[in-house]
Each structure stands twice: as C-alpha cells, then as structure tokens.
Scaffold this motif. Structure first.
Motif, PDB file in Angstrom:
ATOM      1  N   VAL A 103      32.281  49.289  50.175  1.00 20.49           N
ATOM      2  CA  VAL A 103      32.731  49.376  48.909  1.00 20.49           C
ATOM      3  C   VAL A 103      33.734  48.752  48.641  1.00 20.49           C
ATOM      4  N   GLU A 104      33.967  47.908  47.816  1.00 16.86           N
ATOM      5  CA  GLU A 104      35.012  46.802  47.516  1.00 16.86           C
ATOM      6  C   GLU A 104      35.032  46.739  46.389  1.00 16.86           C
ATOM      7  N   ASP A 105      36.416  45.995  45.856  1.00 14.85           N
ATOM      8  CA  ASP A 105      36.791  45.714  44.740  1.00 14.85           C
ATOM      9  C   ASP A 105      36.663  44.339  44.504  1.00 14.85           C
ATOM     10  N   ASP A 138      36.603  37.931  47.709  1.00 16.85           N
ATOM     11  CA  ASP A 138      37.110  36.830  47.217  1.00 16.85           C
ATOM     12  C   ASP A 138      36.648  35.438  48.735  1.00 16.85           C
ATOM     13  N   ARG A 139      37.678  35.423  49.258  1.00 17.47           N
ATOM     14  CA  ARG A 139      36.698  34.031  50.672  1.00 17.47           C
ATOM     15  C   ARG A 139      35.907  34.890  51.194  1.00 17.47           C
ATOM     16  N   GLY A 140      35.718  36.274  51.051  1.00 17.38           N
ATOM     17  CA  GLY A 140      34.690  36.711  51.775  1.00 17.38           C
ATOM     18  C   GLY A 140      35.081  37.239  53.143  1.00 17.38           C
ATOM     19  N   ILE A 141      36.423  37.075  54.038  1.00 17.03           N
ATOM     20  CA  ILE A 141      36.970  36.956  55.405  1.00 17.03           C
ATOM     21  C   ILE A 141      37.265  38.735  55.321  1.00 17.03           C
ATOM     22  N   THR A 142      37.187  39.612  54.559  1.00 17.65           N
ATOM     23  CA  THR A 142      37.812  40.722  54.646  1.00 17.65           C
ATOM     24  C   THR A 142      36.146  41.459  55.047  1.00 17.65           C
ATOM     25  N   VAL A 143      35.666  41.025  53.979  1.00 15.25           N
ATOM     26  CA  VAL A 143      34.392  41.978  54.527  1.00 15.25           C
ATOM     27  C   VAL A 143      33.373  41.729  55.228  1.00 15.25           C
ATOM     28  N   PHE A 181      43.794  34.658  40.056  1.00 10.62           N
ATOM     29  CA  PHE A 181      44.421  36.079  40.713  1.00 10.62           C
ATOM     30  C   PHE A 181      44.502  37.201  39.003  1.00 10.62           C
ATOM     31  N   VAL A 182      43.177  38.560  39.639  1.00 13.16           N
ATOM     32  CA  VAL A 182      42.942  39.546  38.687  1.00 13.16           C
ATOM     33  C   VAL A 182      44.182  40.809  39.536  1.00 13.16           C
ATOM     34  N   VAL A 183      44.448  41.493  38.342  1.00 11.52           N
ATOM     35  CA  VAL A 183      44.826  42.775  38.915  1.00 11.52           C
ATOM     36  C   VAL A 183      44.007  43.948  37.622  1.00 11.52           C
TER      37      VAL A 183
HETATM   38  P1  IMP Z   1      39.006  38.065  51.513  1.00 14.22           P
HETATM   39  O1  IMP Z   1      38.864  37.869  52.567  1.00 14.22           O
HETATM   40  O2  IMP Z   1      39.542  36.652  50.662  1.00 14.22           O
HETATM   41  O3  IMP Z   1      37.659  37.652  50.677  1.00 14.22           O
HETATM   42  O4  IMP Z   1      40.196  39.157  50.633  1.00 14.22           O
HETATM   43  C1  IMP Z   1      39.873  39.783  49.778  1.00 14.22           C
HETATM   44  C2  IMP Z   1      40.801  40.904  49.730  1.00 14.22           C
HETATM   45  O5  IMP Z   1      41.909  40.233  48.854  1.00 14.22           O
HETATM   46  C3  IMP Z   1      40.176  42.025  48.550  1.00 14.22           C
HETATM   47  O6  IMP Z   1      40.079  43.446  49.723  1.00 14.22           O
HETATM   48  C4  IMP Z   1      42.031  42.133  47.867  1.00 14.22           C
HETATM   49  O7  IMP Z   1      42.328  43.092  47.952  1.00 14.22           O
HETATM   50  C5  IMP Z   1      42.130  41.113  47.989  1.00 14.22           C
HETATM   51  N1  IMP Z   1      41.601  40.265  46.946  1.00 14.22           N
HETATM   52  C6  IMP Z   1      40.981  38.878  46.477  1.00 14.22           C
HETATM   53  N2  IMP Z   1      41.362  38.397  45.542  1.00 14.22           N
HETATM   54  C7  IMP Z   1      41.984  38.906  44.688  1.00 14.22           C
HETATM   55  C8  IMP Z   1      43.179  39.169  43.550  1.00 14.22           C
HETATM   56  O8  IMP Z   1      42.138  38.115  42.362  1.00 14.22           O
HETATM   57  N3  IMP Z   1      43.011  40.086  42.996  1.00 14.22           N
HETATM   58  C9  IMP Z   1      44.045  41.106  43.822  1.00 14.22           C
HETATM   59  N4  IMP Z   1      43.358  41.423  45.158  1.00 14.22           N
HETATM   60  C10 IMP Z   1      42.280  40.043  45.494  1.00 14.22           C
END
Ligand code: IMP
Ligand code: MG
Length: 172
Positions: A95-97, A100-105, A149-151
């Motif tokens: 479960v992810e918020d 974005d780049r997809g790297i974390t997941v 960028f969203v919050v």
């Molecule tokens: P990714 O590895 O670039 O997909 O980064 C994903 C992580 O970056 C998410 O788990 C968020 O915590 C953070 N993130 C990415 N975009 C946003 C944004 O627009 N607002 C707040 N956090 C973000």
C-alpha cells in the motif's frame, strides 16, 4: 512561503477509497492478506483503506527512504525499517501513497518477491505516470495526478502538510 491549493477534496478521496475497498474486499476475502504500507506517506491511506475494506487483514509497515530530502532525490533507496511479519506464503498487498519515478516501490516489490509470498500486488492511491523512470505494474490505482508536487492526506514536503485532509498542490 509555498501555499497549498486543493486539487482533490477529501470527499472525492473518500469515495475513491471506498471503491478500491470494494474491489479489494472481493479479491482478498478469506485470504487473510498482509497489507504492507510504506511509511510515512501511506499511513493515512492505509488506515482509511483497512476500515473501508472491513474484512480480516493483517498490516505491517516498512520504511524506505531515498537519500536526501526535498522534491527530488538521488534514486538510491535504503531500507530503514523492515517488515516484522513472515512474508513467505502470504497474500501480500503493498500500500503506497504515490508512485512517482517508481523507484521506491520497484525496490520493495523486488525485495518482497525474494521472500516468496503466495501473491504480491500493489495498491497506490495516487499515480504520477509522466514521471516514471522504472516500470511498475499498479494493480489497484486511485487517481492519476499531474506532474506537480502534491501534499496532504499523508503526503509531505519536508515533513510538513501531512495533516491536510485534501490533496493539494504546493504553489510558490
Ligand atoms: P519514487 O521512488 O520516485 O516513485 O518516489 C515515491 C516516493 O516519493 C513516495 O513514496 C512519496 O513518499 C514520495 N513522493 C513522490 N512524489 C511525491 C509528491 O508529489 N508529494 C509527496 N511525496 C512524493
Ligand atoms: Mg511514500
């Protein structure tokens, strides 16, 4: 000072969470799934989602961080807090918020797959497909959001704004 402007009101988020929950309830009923939330951003979504699903589930959390703070970071991920539950043989739903780049997941899915879950799927409330660097299949997705960028609703900028009930864009 940046000013948050509402792009998705809480009422719409609630409606979407309820829709996702109906689908998840159908797919996971009787499977006692293990929901793994990625801290900290997913904590609000996770708590609304499990209550909306209203079937027996177990939850756990991991904490991942990319190096550096701010809106853009290097892309190196580190695991700060591991799962505490045995993943082997479990029906796991990450479960992810926001993706974005997809790297974390991508990092987490690869990490969990190595531990032989019975199934492994991904649910993300927000998706920013225009920013994708690595491919990730999202099994359950709430909203597609623009490249901004969203919050709010758990999402932060430098640890601020997580408490906002609506999803907002941060404007200069
Ligand atoms: P990714 O590895 O670039 O997909 O980064 C994903 C992580 O970056 C998410 O788990 C968020 O915590 C953070 N993130 C990415 N975009 C946003 C944004 O627009 N607002 C707040 N956090 C973000
Ligand atoms: Mg996050």
């Amino acid at each position: 000072m940046a000013k948050p402007r509402v792009i998705i009101p809480k009422k719409e988020i609630d409606k979407k969470v309820a829709e996702l929950a109906i689908e998840l309830r159908k797919d996971y009923r009787g499977k006692n799934p293990l929901l793994i939330g990625i801290l900290k951003g997913s904590f609000v979504f996770m708590s609304d989602l499990v209550r909306a699903m209203n079937i027996p589930v177990e939850i756990d959390f991991v904490r991942l961080a990319s190096y550096g703070a701010g809106k853009d970071s290097s892309g190196k991920i580190k695991l700060i807090k591991d799962v505490e539950t045995q993943v082997k043989g479990r029906h796991v739903l990450v479960v992810e918020d926001i993706i974005d780049r997809g790297i974390t997941v991508r990092f987490l899915l690869d990490y969990l797959r190595f531990r032989n879950p019975a199934s492994l799927k991904l649910c993300a409330l927000f998706d920013k497909p225009s920013r994708r660097k690595v491919e990730v299949p999202i099994d359950y997705v709430g909203f597609t959001v623009p490249d901004a960028f969203v919050v709010g609703y758990g999402l932060d900028f430098d640890e601020k704004y997580r408490y906002l009930p609506n999803l907002c864009i941060l404007e200069e």
